[in-house]
Design a protein around this motif. Structure first.
Motif, PDB file in Angstrom:
ATOM      1  N   GLN A   1      -4.721   2.533  -8.186  1.00  0.00           N
ATOM      2  CA  GLN A   1      -4.232   3.001  -7.266  1.00  0.00           C
ATOM      3  C   GLN A   1      -3.773   5.087  -7.282  1.00  0.00           C
ATOM      4  OE1 GLN A   1      -2.448  -0.297  -5.488  1.00  0.00           O
ATOM      5  NE2 GLN A   1      -0.892   0.959  -4.957  1.00  0.00           N
ATOM      6  N   CYS A   2      -3.633   4.649  -5.919  1.00  0.00           N
ATOM      7  CA  CYS A   2      -3.395   6.176  -5.243  1.00  0.00           C
ATOM      8  C   CYS A   2      -3.166   5.865  -3.840  1.00  0.00           C
ATOM      9  CB  CYS A   2      -5.038   7.790  -5.713  1.00  0.00           C
ATOM     10  SG  CYS A   2      -5.330   7.504  -7.120  1.00  0.00           S
ATOM     11  N   SER A   3      -2.797   7.128  -3.273  1.00  0.00           N
ATOM     12  CA  SER A   3      -2.397   6.849  -2.209  1.00  0.00           C
ATOM     13  C   SER A   3      -2.856   8.360  -1.647  1.00  0.00           C
ATOM     14  CB  SER A   3      -0.461   7.224  -2.326  1.00  0.00           C
ATOM     15  OG  SER A   3      -0.170   5.723  -2.447  1.00  0.00           O
TER      16      SER A   3
ATOM     17  N   ARG B   1      -1.172   7.537   6.195  1.00  0.00           N
ATOM     18  CA  ARG B   1      -0.860   6.715   4.458  1.00  0.00           C
ATOM     19  C   ARG B   1      -2.186   5.521   4.092  1.00  0.00           C
ATOM     20  NH1 ARG B   1       4.014   5.084   0.719  1.00  0.00           N
ATOM     21  NH2 ARG B   1       4.744   7.361   1.864  1.00  0.00           N
TER      22      ARG B   1
ATOM     23  N   ILE C   1      -4.354   3.855   1.168  1.00  0.00           N
ATOM     24  CA  ILE C   1      -4.140   3.423  -0.303  1.00  0.00           C
ATOM     25  C   ILE C   1      -5.813   3.302  -1.058  1.00  0.00           C
ATOM     26  CG2 ILE C   1      -3.487   1.440  -2.117  1.00  0.00           C
ATOM     27  CD1 ILE C   1      -0.912   3.144  -0.373  1.00  0.00           C
TER      28      ILE C   1
ATOM     29  N   HIS D   1      -7.953   3.120  -4.898  1.00  0.00           N
ATOM     30  CA  HIS D   1      -8.864   3.189  -6.383  1.00  0.00           C
ATOM     31  C   HIS D   1      -9.379   3.528  -6.112  1.00  0.00           C
ATOM     32  CE1 HIS D   1      -5.723  -1.063  -6.953  1.00  0.00           C
ATOM     33  NE2 HIS D   1      -6.217  -0.979  -5.577  1.00  0.00           N
TER      34      HIS D   1
END
Length: 366
Positions: free
Chosen positions: A125-127, A135, A137, A139
């Motif tokens: 998971q990345c932001s 923002r 979110i 993967h």
């Protein structure tokens, strides 16, 4: 679905040069209607104001009309969208996906502002924080356990499990580099001259062996082996940031006003001390970029980047923003922010990246 259609419709209004193509579509449908068999069934008239067509039927017809648009027209519409709307555009249907597949899309809403990608959380998971502070979110398995060494033109240079590869988070395109010359990342910095799809792309990876010796590995597009170069005799600090400069020159900055340059064609090294231009030093070399060593920290302190809590630490990789002000680029330096209590802190990795969808042909290799 409807939101993407509305975005595409707005983009279409700005494509005045595509008006003729749209007229051709109407003419094509009209010609089909004129050549089809005449329906002899009676026409029913109704005085009711209620449309007997169901909502589902109308949506199906509407979607069918949009999907039948020419791919050239769809590609130009896709090019007018923001990067996230562009990615949504590609998910609408098969025709829209195909029409936008070969578009190397760049977000044009904020040309001078990079986005910020945070990874090394739990799993893949990345932001992603946009220049408008929105923002997202996502993967991204390619970033799990990876170390980013450089960021340029929407591409990341990543090291993972003994291999180096290019990766574009927006298009998920990946290009492997051959015969990785390093076994692990310690104090390495890297840079590349252009997108890895360019025939002129050159990659350099630099390591500080000790306080007096630099070790550099270089490879050019189409080559299978890295060349090794070294430079001694200068009192080096920790090399913090690397970038490609003009022509064939790479610059490496130590964070303490020390700068070392390397010319890829002649293998020539030079060292400098960076100062502000003054009347007392008229013969000095003037850099064509501005250096921002605390870009992330400045944004974080102003509340614009809110990834970090009180006891979090982060290491970031910078990038170069072309023509940030006037004739000068902006160099965003790499940063390392340590928590007060590292034993109790969470450590993140972040990278500044240009919001760009990088298309790679199926047969693309290094």
């Amino acid at each position: 679905m409807r939101r993407v259609l509305r975005v595409a419709s707005r983009a279409l209004t700005y494509c005045i040069d595509l008006f003729q193509a749209f007229v051709n579509i109407l003419c094509f449908k009209a010609s089909n209607a004129s050549t089809s068999p005449v329906d002899s069934s009676p026409i029913l008239e109704s005085n009711s104001d209620v449309d007997p067509t169901t909502i589902d039927s109308r949506m199906a017809v509407e979607g069918e009309q949009w999907s039948y648009m020419p791919h050239d027209l769809l590609s130009k519409i896709a090019g007018e969208l923001g990067i996230m709307d562009f990615l949504s555009f590609r998910c609408v249907c098969k025709d829209w996906h195909i029409a936008s597949s070969k578009v190397s899309h760049e977000d044009k809403s904020y040309k001078c502002e990079p986005w910020f990608l945070v990874y090394e959380g739990e799993g893949s998971q990345c932001s992603l924080l946009s220049s408008k502070h929105k923002r997202y979110i996502s993967h991204i398995p390619e970033l799990e356990g990876a170390e980013c060494l450089a960021s340029c033109e929407g591409w990341l240079l990543l090291f993972r499990e003994g291999s180096l590869f290019f990766f574009c988070p927006f298009s998920k395109a990946k290009i492997d580099l051959p015969n990785c010359p390093i076994g692990e990342v310690t104090d390495h910095v890297a840079a590349f001259s252009s997108a890895p799809t360019s025939q002129n792309c050159t990659v350099v990876v630099l390591n500080l062996l000790n306080n007096f010796e630099l070790q550099l590995f270089m490879i050019c597009r189409g080559e299978k082996a890295w060349t090794r170069h070294s430079y001694e005799g200068y009192n080096f600090k920790t090399m913090r940031t690397a970038l490609f400069y003009e022509g064939d020159e790479f610059h490496f900055l130590d964070g303490e006003r020390g700068l070392v340059s390397f010319r890829s064609k002649s293998s020539e090294w030079k060292s400098y001390y960076v100062t502000r231009p003054t009347a007392a030093s008229p013969n000095g070399t003037v850099l064509k970029y501005r250096i921002s060593e605390n870009f992330f920290q400045h944004h974080n302190n102003n509340g614009e980047v809110t990834f970090l809590e009180a006891n979090d630490s982060i290491s970031t990789v910078g990038t170069t923003v072309q023509r940030y002000t006037g004739n000068y680029d902006l160099l965003i330096g790499n940063e390392s922010i340590k928590a007060r209590k590292e034993s109790e802190s969470r450590h993140f990795k972040g990278v500044w990246i240009k919001p760009k969808y990088c298309y790679v042909p199926p047969d693309q290799t290094w």
